[in-house]
Design an enzyme around this catalytic site. Sequence first.
Site, PDB file in Angstrom:
ATOM      1  N   ARG A 106       0.802  -1.237   0.000  1.00 43.33           N
ATOM      2  CA  ARG A 106       0.000   0.000   0.000  1.00 43.33           C
ATOM      3  C   ARG A 106       0.829   1.279   0.000  1.00 43.33           C
ATOM      4  NH1 ARG A 106      -3.717  -2.719   3.398  1.00 43.33           N
ATOM      5  NH2 ARG A 106      -5.432  -3.468   2.081  1.00 43.33           N
ATOM      6  N   LYS A 128       2.982  12.102 -10.977  1.00 39.35           N
ATOM      7  CA  LYS A 128       2.337  11.072 -11.809  1.00 39.35           C
ATOM      8  C   LYS A 128       3.276   9.883 -11.922  1.00 39.35           C
ATOM      9  CE  LYS A 128      -0.593  13.712 -14.980  1.00 39.35           C
ATOM     10  NZ  LYS A 128      -0.835  14.020 -16.410  1.00 39.35           N
ATOM     11  N   GLU A 170       9.543  18.958 -24.352  1.00 41.82           N
ATOM     12  CA  GLU A 170       8.812  19.394 -23.150  1.00 41.82           C
ATOM     13  C   GLU A 170       9.186  20.833 -22.760  1.00 41.82           C
ATOM     14  OE1 GLU A 170       6.430  17.531 -22.037  1.00 41.82           O
ATOM     15  OE2 GLU A 170       6.998  15.408 -22.149  1.00 41.82           O
ATOM     16  N   LYS A 210       5.957  23.983 -14.084  1.00 37.57           N
ATOM     17  CA  LYS A 210       5.134  22.781 -13.890  1.00 37.57           C
ATOM     18  C   LYS A 210       4.569  22.737 -12.467  1.00 37.57           C
ATOM     19  CE  LYS A 210       4.783  17.811 -14.464  1.00 37.57           C
ATOM     20  NZ  LYS A 210       5.323  16.565 -14.997  1.00 37.57           N
ATOM     21  N   GLU A 220      -5.279  16.822 -11.903  1.00 34.14           N
ATOM     22  CA  GLU A 220      -5.686  17.111 -13.276  1.00 34.14           C
ATOM     23  C   GLU A 220      -7.193  17.131 -13.504  1.00 34.14           C
ATOM     24  OE1 GLU A 220      -2.879  15.676 -16.246  1.00 34.14           O
ATOM     25  OE2 GLU A 220      -4.551  15.331 -17.592  1.00 34.14           O
ATOM     26  N   ARG A 224      -4.313  21.649 -14.780  1.00 33.06           N
ATOM     27  CA  ARG A 224      -3.116  20.839 -15.081  1.00 33.06           C
ATOM     28  C   ARG A 224      -3.113  20.336 -16.527  1.00 33.06           C
ATOM     29  NH1 ARG A 224       0.075  16.232 -11.505  1.00 33.06           N
ATOM     30  NH2 ARG A 224       1.596  15.836 -13.128  1.00 33.06           N
ATOM     31  N   ASN A 228      -0.696  19.181 -21.095  1.00 32.62           N
ATOM     32  CA  ASN A 228      -0.899  18.167 -22.131  1.00 32.62           C
ATOM     33  C   ASN A 228      -0.813  18.735 -23.544  1.00 32.62           C
ATOM     34  OD1 ASN A 228      -1.301  16.162 -20.249  1.00 32.62           O
ATOM     35  ND2 ASN A 228      -3.489  16.594 -20.096  1.00 32.62           N
ATOM     36  N   HIS A 231       0.415  16.615 -26.421  1.00 37.07           N
ATOM     37  CA  HIS A 231       0.412  15.215 -25.992  1.00 37.07           C
ATOM     38  C   HIS A 231      -0.764  14.391 -26.519  1.00 37.07           C
ATOM     39  CE1 HIS A 231       3.615  16.509 -23.369  1.00 37.07           C
ATOM     40  NE2 HIS A 231       3.784  15.289 -22.907  1.00 37.07           N
ATOM     41  N   HIS A 235       1.117  11.522 -27.935  1.00 36.33           N
ATOM     42  CA  HIS A 235       1.067  10.167 -27.369  1.00 36.33           C
ATOM     43  C   HIS A 235       0.645   9.146 -28.422  1.00 36.33           C
ATOM     44  CE1 HIS A 235       0.794  11.041 -22.751  1.00 36.33           C
ATOM     45  NE2 HIS A 235       2.025  10.870 -23.160  1.00 36.33           N
ATOM     46  N   HIS A 250       9.907   9.955 -26.418  1.00 33.29           N
ATOM     47  CA  HIS A 250       8.751  10.705 -25.932  1.00 33.29           C
ATOM     48  C   HIS A 250       8.818  12.193 -26.331  1.00 33.29           C
ATOM     49  CE1 HIS A 250       5.379  11.873 -23.453  1.00 33.29           C
ATOM     50  NE2 HIS A 250       6.137  12.811 -22.878  1.00 33.29           N
TER      51      HIS A 250
HETATM   52  N1  LIG Z   1       5.372  11.196 -14.896  1.00 32.96           N
HETATM   53  C1  LIG Z   1       5.356  12.248 -15.662  1.00 32.96           C
HETATM   54  O1  LIG Z   1       4.821  13.292 -15.299  1.00 32.96           O
HETATM   55  C2  LIG Z   1       6.034  12.187 -16.995  1.00 32.96           C
HETATM   56  C3  LIG Z   1       6.262  13.360 -17.714  1.00 32.96           C
HETATM   57  C4  LIG Z   1       6.949  13.285 -18.922  1.00 32.96           C
HETATM   58  C5  LIG Z   1       7.371  12.045 -19.398  1.00 32.96           C
HETATM   59  N2  LIG Z   1       7.099  10.924 -18.676  1.00 32.96           N
HETATM   60  C6  LIG Z   1       7.538   9.611 -19.149  1.00 32.96           C
HETATM   61  O2  LIG Z   1       8.952   9.575 -19.166  1.00 32.96           O
HETATM   62  C7  LIG Z   1       9.382   8.644 -20.148  1.00 32.96           C
HETATM   63  C8  LIG Z   1      10.474   9.257 -20.968  1.00 32.96           C
HETATM   64  O3  LIG Z   1      11.536   9.582 -20.126  1.00 32.96           O
HETATM   65  P1  LIG Z   1      13.026   9.773 -20.666  1.00 32.96           P
HETATM   66  O4  LIG Z   1      12.997  10.607 -21.878  1.00 32.96           O
HETATM   67  O5  LIG Z   1      13.833  10.202 -19.514  1.00 32.96           O
HETATM   68  O6  LIG Z   1      13.409   8.299 -21.177  1.00 32.96           O
HETATM   69  P2  LIG Z   1      14.150   7.014 -20.567  1.00 32.96           P
HETATM   70  O7  LIG Z   1      13.900   6.853 -19.144  1.00 32.96           O
HETATM   71  O8  LIG Z   1      13.797   5.916 -21.486  1.00 32.96           O
HETATM   72  O9  LIG Z   1      15.696   7.378 -20.757  1.00 32.96           O
HETATM   73  C9  LIG Z   1      16.191   7.584 -22.049  1.00 32.96           C
HETATM   74  C10 LIG Z   1      17.425   6.735 -22.372  1.00 32.96           C
HETATM   75  O10 LIG Z   1      18.574   7.324 -21.804  1.00 32.96           O
HETATM   76  C11 LIG Z   1      19.270   6.379 -21.005  1.00 32.96           C
HETATM   77  N3  LIG Z   1      19.856   7.153 -19.930  1.00 32.96           N
HETATM   78  C12 LIG Z   1      19.194   7.776 -18.937  1.00 32.96           C
HETATM   79  N4  LIG Z   1      20.023   8.549 -18.226  1.00 32.96           N
HETATM   80  C13 LIG Z   1      21.242   8.390 -18.772  1.00 32.96           C
HETATM   81  C14 LIG Z   1      22.523   8.930 -18.474  1.00 32.96           C
HETATM   82  N5  LIG Z   1      22.696   9.864 -17.539  1.00 32.96           N
HETATM   83  N6  LIG Z   1      23.576   8.516 -19.219  1.00 32.96           N
HETATM   84  C15 LIG Z   1      23.399   7.630 -20.217  1.00 32.96           C
HETATM   85  N7  LIG Z   1      22.222   7.109 -20.566  1.00 32.96           N
HETATM   86  C16 LIG Z   1      21.161   7.491 -19.846  1.00 32.96           C
HETATM   87  C17 LIG Z   1      18.253   5.359 -20.620  1.00 32.96           C
HETATM   88  O11 LIG Z   1      18.829   4.127 -20.346  1.00 32.96           O
HETATM   89  C18 LIG Z   1      17.375   5.304 -21.866  1.00 32.96           C
HETATM   90  O12 LIG Z   1      17.963   4.471 -22.825  1.00 32.96           O
HETATM   91  C19 LIG Z   1       8.167   8.279 -20.949  1.00 32.96           C
HETATM   92  O13 LIG Z   1       7.739   7.009 -20.564  1.00 32.96           O
HETATM   93  C20 LIG Z   1       7.139   9.318 -20.553  1.00 32.96           C
HETATM   94  O14 LIG Z   1       5.826   8.845 -20.658  1.00 32.96           O
HETATM   95  C21 LIG Z   1       6.451  10.973 -17.486  1.00 32.96           C
HETATM   96 ZN   LIG Z   2       5.400  14.532 -21.823  1.00 33.56          ZN
END
Ligand SMILES: NC(=O)c1ccc[n+]([C@@H]2O[C@H](COP(=O)([O-])OP(=O)(O)OC[C@H]3O[C@@H](n4cnc5c(N)ncnc54)[C@H](O)[C@@H]3O)[C@@H](O)[C@H]2O)c1
Ligand SMILES: [Zn+2]
Length: 341
Positions: A106, A128, A170, A210, A220, A224, A228, A231, A235, A250
């Site tokens: 939980r 999120k 972003e 943000k 949201e 909020r 989007n 997106h 998405h 992304h």
């Molecule tokens: N929760 C939220 O509010 C929110 C907001 C925006 C995006 N997201 C989510 O985040 C995800 C995208 O995140 P991302 O762009 O960080 O992608 P990711 O986590 O896939 O990282 C991108 C790549 O970089 C590599 N990597 C990460 N840090 C590194 C470093 N310092 N050195 C070398 N390699 C490194 C990872 O292994 C991966 O291959 C999506 O799933 C998206 O939906 C969530």
């Molecule tokens: Zn996003």
Amino acid sequence: MKKIIIGNNLVERLTELFNFSQFSKIAILTDTNVAKHWLQIIKKSLKLETSEIVIKPGEKEKNIETVKKIWEEMFENGFDRKSLLINLGGGVIGDIGGFAASTFMRGIEFINIPTTLLSMVDASIGGKTGIDFNEIKNSIGVFKNPASIIIDVSTLETLPKRELIAAFGEIIKHGVISGREYFNFITSKKPGEFTEDELIKIIKQSIKIKSDIVKKDPEENGLRKVLNFGHTIGHAIESLSWKTNKPLLHGEAVAVGLVAESKLASINLRGRAVIIRAITNAGLPTRIKNISEKDILQVMSFDKKNIGKKTLFSLPERIGKVTFNVEVPKELIVNALKHIL
Ligand SMILES: NC(=O)c1ccc[n+]([C@@H]2O[C@H](COP(=O)([O-])OP(=O)(O)OC[C@H]3O[C@@H](n4cnc5c(N)ncnc54)[C@H](O)[C@@H]3O)[C@@H](O)[C@H]2O)c1
Ligand SMILES: [Zn+2]
């Protein structure tokens, strides 16, 4: 929002920044790419016994099987309700880890140590967490804030350039929401040209934009939704691109989404051109190949942001003003898609 710490060379002095000794057990969740560069440094810096859960990198891993694996490892290692999960990685790690921690017994505490620029400016902030399910992005999840977010820009040294650029999808969105001053700053150079200090300034400002919004509407229900922008279409093309030979990141999908959704907006021609130029100058895509209009419309019809059968958008009226719950007739959507396909 609780404690957010931003700076450089922080991973070497983690114990000065957060009280890790208050927890019964600690696990570090990361992926193989991040582990290669940063896991040993972090373990050494913690000076405590930790277990590691290292998963494969990439969005494909953001699924229920990975969450099960994390739960299993935590049970096997005798984790209890006073344990901590450290999410060390990009948005994928933060989203999965936050969800696994929030649901384990939980809910146990977790902290985020984001290592991509995208997760520093966006994903690690706002509470999120979640996973993709049935090929729909982020369709299962919960809202839960980490106990702390430690942002060390030094970790960006090892981040591939394409990933750094993707974050500007972003960041440009934040610029459109916030106004000319921030927009002009983030578009004054190419992503790779900003110094570490300038990146810290961008991270702080994007987080402020943000968090100010999230504070007013954490779950949201209204405001909020402005976050989007880009997106709804973004998405859909992100998920569809995974089945092609050119999967988009992304931030890249969001960039194409910003282009398409700007075409739906009431923003004037100049404002629209400014947004599109910013995306092009950052080195982000404005078009996609091998994805059909029909598929995009179909995926959009499952979007969580929809209410009933209506597809609702968040769209800019000008740089500095984005409105939400804008209903757009299907013909206009079809027309906007023609500009990106
Ligand atoms: N929760 C939220 O509010 C929110 C907001 C925006 C995006 N997201 C989510 O985040 C995800 C995208 O995140 P991302 O762009 O960080 O992608 P990711 O986590 O896939 O990282 C991108 C790549 O970089 C590599 N990597 C990460 N840090 C590194 C470093 N310092 N050195 C070398 N390699 C490194 C990872 O292994 C991966 O291959 C999506 O799933 C998206 O939906 C969530
Ligand atoms: Zn996003």
